[in-house]
Enzyme design. Sequence first.
Site, PDB file in Angstrom:
ATOM      1  N   ASN A  66      -5.698  -4.117  -6.539  1.00 58.97           N
ATOM      2  CA  ASN A  66      -5.907  -3.136  -7.625  1.00 58.97           C
ATOM      3  C   ASN A  66      -4.875  -2.085  -6.732  1.00 58.97           C
ATOM      4  O   ASN A  66      -4.847  -1.655  -7.506  1.00 58.97           O
ATOM      5  CB  ASN A  66      -7.378  -3.156  -7.084  1.00 58.97           C
ATOM      6  CG  ASN A  66      -7.437  -2.944  -6.202  1.00 58.97           C
ATOM      7  OD1 ASN A  66      -8.028  -3.613  -5.310  1.00 58.97           O
ATOM      8  ND2 ASN A  66      -8.119  -2.027  -5.352  1.00 58.97           N
TER       9      ASN A  66
ATOM     10  N   HIS B 220     -11.638  -6.040   3.416  1.00 61.42           N
ATOM     11  CA  HIS B 220     -10.346  -5.558   4.300  1.00 61.42           C
ATOM     12  C   HIS B 220     -11.234  -6.964   5.272  1.00 61.42           C
ATOM     13  O   HIS B 220     -11.599  -6.189   6.376  1.00 61.42           O
ATOM     14  CB  HIS B 220     -10.076  -4.606   4.872  1.00 61.42           C
ATOM     15  CG  HIS B 220      -9.039  -4.297   3.882  1.00 61.42           C
ATOM     16  ND1 HIS B 220      -8.360  -3.136   4.006  1.00 61.42           N
ATOM     17  CD2 HIS B 220      -8.780  -4.421   2.364  1.00 61.42           C
ATOM     18  CE1 HIS B 220      -7.443  -2.373   2.579  1.00 61.42           C
ATOM     19  NE2 HIS B 220      -8.444  -3.648   1.621  1.00 61.42           N
TER      20      HIS B 220
ATOM     21  N   TYR C 251       0.659  -1.605   0.204  1.00 61.35           N
ATOM     22  CA  TYR C 251       0.332   0.054  -0.090  1.00 61.35           C
ATOM     23  C   TYR C 251       0.730   0.979   0.083  1.00 61.35           C
ATOM     24  O   TYR C 251       1.670   0.932   0.828  1.00 61.35           O
ATOM     25  CB  TYR C 251      -0.752  -0.015   1.442  1.00 61.35           C
ATOM     26  CG  TYR C 251      -2.122  -0.934   0.947  1.00 61.35           C
ATOM     27  CD1 TYR C 251      -3.358  -0.729   0.540  1.00 61.35           C
ATOM     28  CD2 TYR C 251      -2.546  -2.086   1.886  1.00 61.35           C
ATOM     29  CE1 TYR C 251      -4.311  -1.064   0.337  1.00 61.35           C
ATOM     30  CE2 TYR C 251      -2.644  -3.189   1.754  1.00 61.35           C
ATOM     31  CZ  TYR C 251      -4.415  -3.107   1.127  1.00 61.35           C
ATOM     32  OH  TYR C 251      -5.362  -3.524   1.167  1.00 61.35           O
TER      33      TYR C 251
ATOM     34  N   HIS D 104     -16.702  -3.960  -1.146  1.00 59.01           N
ATOM     35  CA  HIS D 104     -16.639  -3.937  -2.365  1.00 59.01           C
ATOM     36  C   HIS D 104     -17.376  -4.832  -2.998  1.00 59.01           C
ATOM     37  O   HIS D 104     -18.346  -4.401  -4.037  1.00 59.01           O
ATOM     38  CB  HIS D 104     -15.740  -4.207  -2.555  1.00 59.01           C
ATOM     39  CG  HIS D 104     -14.028  -3.977  -2.407  1.00 59.01           C
ATOM     40  ND1 HIS D 104     -13.503  -3.836  -1.264  1.00 59.01           N
ATOM     41  CD2 HIS D 104     -13.899  -2.042  -2.924  1.00 59.01           C
ATOM     42  CE1 HIS D 104     -12.445  -3.077  -1.245  1.00 59.01           C
ATOM     43  NE2 HIS D 104     -12.612  -2.042  -2.327  1.00 59.01           N
TER      44      HIS D 104
END
Length: 328
Positions: free
Chosen positions: A114, A247, A79, A219
């Site tokens: 992603n 998550h 990240y 999502h």
Amino acid sequence: MKTIIVSTLILELFVVSCVVAELPHFEHTAKPDGSLSFLVLGDWGRRGLYNQSQVALQMGIIGEKLDIDFVISTGDNFYENGLTGIDDPAFHESFTDIYTAPSLQKQWYTVLGNHDYRGNVEAQLSPILRKMDSRWLCLRSFILNAGPEMAEFFFVDTTPFVSSYFIDPEGHVYDWNGILPRKNYLNNLLMEVESALRESTAKWKIVVGHHTLKSAGQHGNTHELAIHLLPLLQAYQVDLYINGHDHCLQHISSSKSGIQFMTSGGGSKAWRGDVGAWNNPQEMKLYYDGQGFMSVEMTRTEVDIKFYDVFGNVLHKWSTSKQLSLAI
């Protein structure tokens, strides 16, 4: 290599006939007793923050207890924006220096998420990283035969399926080198996956991707995968679909296909608090909006799965069995 024609039912793009290259194959032997055990982690790379180090600690404990053979990462490895290059210190600060337990010094089989596509994708795929840390193995899509022929894992690059990353990237810059033209890339990938699933003789078939197929999390279901990938899982009797992206830790058991949808995306930042209602509550076996990981123990006849929280507590167990086919 084989020439195959993919139906419009699967792709809904166009019918195409072409020469299909096989996905890269890897072999991983089982233990002498024929068993296999591994951990699954997703959405983790934050330099130890957001309880990443605590999750790593518990993984080391469980990994030693189960004598794991390898680790699977479901993506979003670094990240917020992947790696900047092969010399990005995040590789060591979020991976090598975090997963230090002796039991975790095994092969890591890794797909891209992603967030990884927002950086230098080729850096994560580079064999130079494998020289820096021999555990690291990351490809866009590949196949792992474990056993042999006890279990076959089909790792699928799911990010290029999601149209919003191309149409409305929300200010993010994605590295699409090697993906464009997108339609050709997805067609070829789906044909490769279909061919591999069709030819598989493994007792257990497991597909691994970053994005959710079924999820009650932030999502939700990934529409493009439901159209293009799910029919393959159903047609070739895949047992498990394992993903990250949301998550959380989650288990949805499909009442129609029998496929088990397992989300292991609690490697670091979690607790979003936005779980939605699932249309068939009986299918929802676990939803935990926190950090953790999952373990899988398997033989040719049995699979046992556990989900753990950041303290190493078992949140959920699931098991199934199959009979061995008798030769006549």
